[in-house]
Every structure is written in structure tokens, then in C-alpha cells.
Design a protein around this motif. Structure first.
Motif, short mmCIF file in Angstrom:
data_model
loop_
_atom_site.label_atom_id
_atom_site.label_comp_id
_atom_site.label_asym_id
_atom_site.label_seq_id
_atom_site.Cartn_x
_atom_site.Cartn_y
_atom_site.Cartn_z
N THR A 18 -58.73 -19.07 -20.72
CA THR A 18 -57.36 -18.63 -20.40
C THR A 18 -57.38 -17.30 -19.66
O THR A 18 -56.68 -17.12 -18.66
CB THR A 18 -56.52 -18.51 -21.69
OG1 THR A 18 -56.51 -19.77 -22.35
CG2 THR A 18 -55.09 -18.09 -21.38
N GLY A 19 -58.22 -16.37 -20.13
CA GLY A 19 -58.34 -15.08 -19.45
C GLY A 19 -58.84 -15.22 -18.03
O GLY A 19 -58.32 -14.58 -17.11
N VAL A 20 -59.85 -16.06 -17.83
CA VAL A 20 -60.38 -16.29 -16.48
C VAL A 20 -59.32 -16.90 -15.57
O VAL A 20 -59.17 -16.51 -14.41
CB VAL A 20 -61.66 -17.17 -16.55
CG1 VAL A 20 -62.06 -17.67 -15.17
CG2 VAL A 20 -62.80 -16.40 -17.18
N LEU A 21 -58.56 -17.87 -16.10
CA LEU A 21 -57.51 -18.50 -15.30
C LEU A 21 -56.41 -17.50 -14.92
O LEU A 21 -55.93 -17.49 -13.79
CB LEU A 21 -56.91 -19.69 -16.06
CG LEU A 21 -57.81 -20.92 -16.17
CD1 LEU A 21 -57.16 -21.97 -17.07
CD2 LEU A 21 -58.12 -21.49 -14.80
N LEU A 22 -56.01 -16.65 -15.86
CA LEU A 22 -55.00 -15.63 -15.57
C LEU A 22 -55.50 -14.63 -14.54
O LEU A 22 -54.77 -14.22 -13.64
CB LEU A 22 -54.56 -14.92 -16.84
CG LEU A 22 -53.72 -15.75 -17.82
CD1 LEU A 22 -53.52 -14.99 -19.12
CD2 LEU A 22 -52.39 -16.13 -17.19
N LEU A 23 -56.75 -14.23 -14.64
CA LEU A 23 -57.35 -13.31 -13.68
C LEU A 23 -57.41 -13.95 -12.29
O LEU A 23 -57.09 -13.30 -11.28
CB LEU A 23 -58.75 -12.93 -14.15
CG LEU A 23 -59.35 -11.67 -13.59
CD1 LEU A 23 -58.53 -10.47 -14.02
CD2 LEU A 23 -60.79 -11.52 -14.06
N ALA A 24 -57.78 -15.22 -12.25
CA ALA A 24 -57.84 -15.93 -10.96
C ALA A 24 -56.46 -16.06 -10.34
O ALA A 24 -56.30 -15.88 -9.13
CB ALA A 24 -58.46 -17.32 -11.17
N GLN A 25 -55.45 -16.34 -11.17
CA GLN A 25 -54.09 -16.46 -10.65
C GLN A 25 -53.61 -15.13 -10.09
O GLN A 25 -53.01 -15.07 -9.02
CB GLN A 25 -53.15 -16.95 -11.73
CG GLN A 25 -51.73 -17.14 -11.24
CD GLN A 25 -50.79 -17.57 -12.36
OE1 GLN A 25 -51.12 -17.52 -13.52
NE2 GLN A 25 -49.60 -18.00 -11.97
N GLY A 26 -53.88 -14.03 -10.80
CA GLY A 26 -53.50 -12.71 -10.31
C GLY A 26 -54.20 -12.36 -9.02
O GLY A 26 -53.61 -11.80 -8.09
N SER A 27 -55.49 -12.68 -8.92
CA SER A 27 -56.25 -12.41 -7.70
C SER A 27 -55.70 -13.23 -6.53
O SER A 27 -55.61 -12.75 -5.41
CB SER A 27 -57.73 -12.74 -7.92
OG SER A 27 -58.26 -11.93 -8.93
N TYR A 28 -55.34 -14.48 -6.81
CA TYR A 28 -54.77 -15.34 -5.77
C TYR A 28 -53.46 -14.76 -5.25
O TYR A 28 -53.23 -14.71 -4.04
CB TYR A 28 -54.54 -16.75 -6.33
CG TYR A 28 -53.70 -17.62 -5.45
CD1 TYR A 28 -54.24 -18.16 -4.27
CD2 TYR A 28 -52.38 -17.92 -5.75
CE1 TYR A 28 -53.47 -18.97 -3.44
CE2 TYR A 28 -51.60 -18.72 -4.93
CZ TYR A 28 -52.16 -19.24 -3.78
OH TYR A 28 -51.40 -20.02 -2.96
N MET A 29 -52.60 -14.26 -6.15
CA MET A 29 -51.32 -13.68 -5.73
C MET A 29 -51.55 -12.43 -4.88
O MET A 29 -50.86 -12.22 -3.88
CB MET A 29 -50.45 -13.35 -6.95
CG MET A 29 -50.00 -14.57 -7.72
SD MET A 29 -49.02 -15.70 -6.74
CE MET A 29 -47.48 -14.82 -6.69
N GLN A 30 -52.51 -11.60 -5.27
CA GLN A 30 -52.82 -10.39 -4.49
C GLN A 30 -53.34 -10.77 -3.10
O GLN A 30 -52.92 -10.19 -2.10
CB GLN A 30 -53.86 -9.53 -5.21
CG GLN A 30 -53.32 -8.76 -6.37
CD GLN A 30 -52.39 -7.64 -5.94
OE1 GLN A 30 -52.48 -7.11 -4.86
NE2 GLN A 30 -51.46 -7.31 -6.80
#
Length: 197
Positions: A18-30
Motif C-alpha cells: 500500500t505504501g509503495v502504491l501511494l508513493l507511486a501515485q504521488g510520484s505520477y501526479m508530480q
């Protein structure tokens, strides 16, 4: 014992995933936000070449109409922030940059140019702005005009006096107030007025 250990490993794996997915989503938005600014800049360069509106991406319902540069308080030769002002003051367009509320279009001649922006993104630089700061405004004719901040004011959202048309040339920047609020949807606005130098 084995069942308890397996349950813990499963829980830890779920938390890590879950943490990795949230980090990836945040990176994608940036990454998406930075790429959008690049596309808007390219559209503005095309506009300067042929004085025609250019959408930054094919499905966009906006296009850049001006470039605005805020100079630092101490040295007028140093740039603090640069923004590409978009047409159409909708919530969707505000996500990508400041938008022209009034006085818009590619070739604007004087009047009250009203530009709105979010206080937690592009217009966060207006936090604590004082009279005297210089703003350089470039239109599609490649004309650059210098404006100096003449006043700042905090008003209730029902106060529409900043939206009134003007016969003299001025920039009016509007953003929500206060900055760094814990909740969105404030009923107050910061109005920054700038007059030609």
C-alpha cells in the motif's frame, strides 16, 4: 504459532505494498504536473511565433494568453517565479496555472487584467507580498510591461469590487486567504493590485 506468523507477514506485506502504491501515485501526479507545465510553455512559445492560441495538449479547453514573471524583492534582475496565464477561469484550468478571469484574450490592451490562482500552488508566492514588488507581464505581441505592486487587501468573497472594469491599465491578482489553511474553501480573498511602472 505458524498461523500467527503468516498473518503478520501478510499484514506487513499489505502495508508495504500500500505504501509503495501511494508513493507511486504521488510520484505520477508530480511528474504529470511538471510535464503539463512543459507543454504549456511550448504552447506559449508557439503563440509568440504566430499570435494564435495553441492548446498545450489536444483535449485541453484552455491555452496560454500571457506570461507573468514576479521579480525578487531585493534585486529586480532576479526572477522569483514565472507563470503562464491560461484562458478561462475554471477549476480544471486553475489546477494547471493562474487563469485570466477578465481582460483576457491573446492581445489585450490595458484595462483591469484580473488573474486568479490557487494559494497552495502557483500563487503561494503571494504569501507576504508587499507593495513595491515588480511583475513583468508579457502578451502574445511579445510586449513586456512592468507593473509594481501598489496595494494588497484581504476581502470577503462577496466583495466584488476587485472585479470591476477599469479604464486604466492594472493587474489584479486574486487568491484564497489565509495561506496554509487546514481547510479549503475559505471565504476570504487576497487581492494584489499592481500598476504600470
Amino acid at each position: 504459532m505458524r498461523r500467527s506468523r503468516g498473518w503478520r507477514i501478510g499484514l506487513c506485506s499489505t502495508v508495504i505494498l500500500t505504501g509503495v502504491l501511494l508513493l507511486a501515485q504521488g510520484s505520477y501526479m508530480q511528474a504529470k504536473a511538471y510535464f503539463a507545465q512543459y507543454l504549456i510553455e511550448q504552447a506559449w512559445r508557439q503563440t509568440l511565433e504566430d499570435k494564435q492560441p495553441h492548446k498545450p495538449w489536444s483535449w485541453a479547453d484552455t491555452y496560454p494568453v500571457a506570461k507573468m514573471t514576479l521579480m525578487t524583492a531585493d534585486d529586480l534582475a532576479l526572477v522569483d517565479s514565472t507563470f503562464y496565464v491560461l484562458s478561462g477561469a475554471s477549476g480544471r484550468n486553475l489546477a494547471f496555472g493562474p487563469t485570466m478571469v477578465q481582460g483576457g484574450g491573446l492581445l489585450t490592451q490595458g484595462g483591469n487584467r484580473i488573474i486568479a490562482g490557487h494559494n497552495d500552488t502557483h500563487f503561494s508566492v503571494l504569501n507576504g507580498i508587499k507593495p513595491g514588488r515588480v511583475i513583468i507581464f508579457q502578451d502574445a505581441n511579445k510586449q513586456k510591461r512592468q507593473y509594481r505592486v501598489s496595494s494588497t487587501q484581504i476581502v470577503h468573497e462577496t466583495d466584488n469590487s476587485a472585479l470591476m472594469p477599469s479604464y486604466y491599465d492594472q493587474l489584479t491578482l486574486i487568491t484564497c486567504y489565509p495561506f496554509n489553511a487546514l481547510q479549503t474553501g475559505s471565504s476570504y480573498r487576497l487581492i494584489v493590485r499592481a500598476l504600470p511602472v
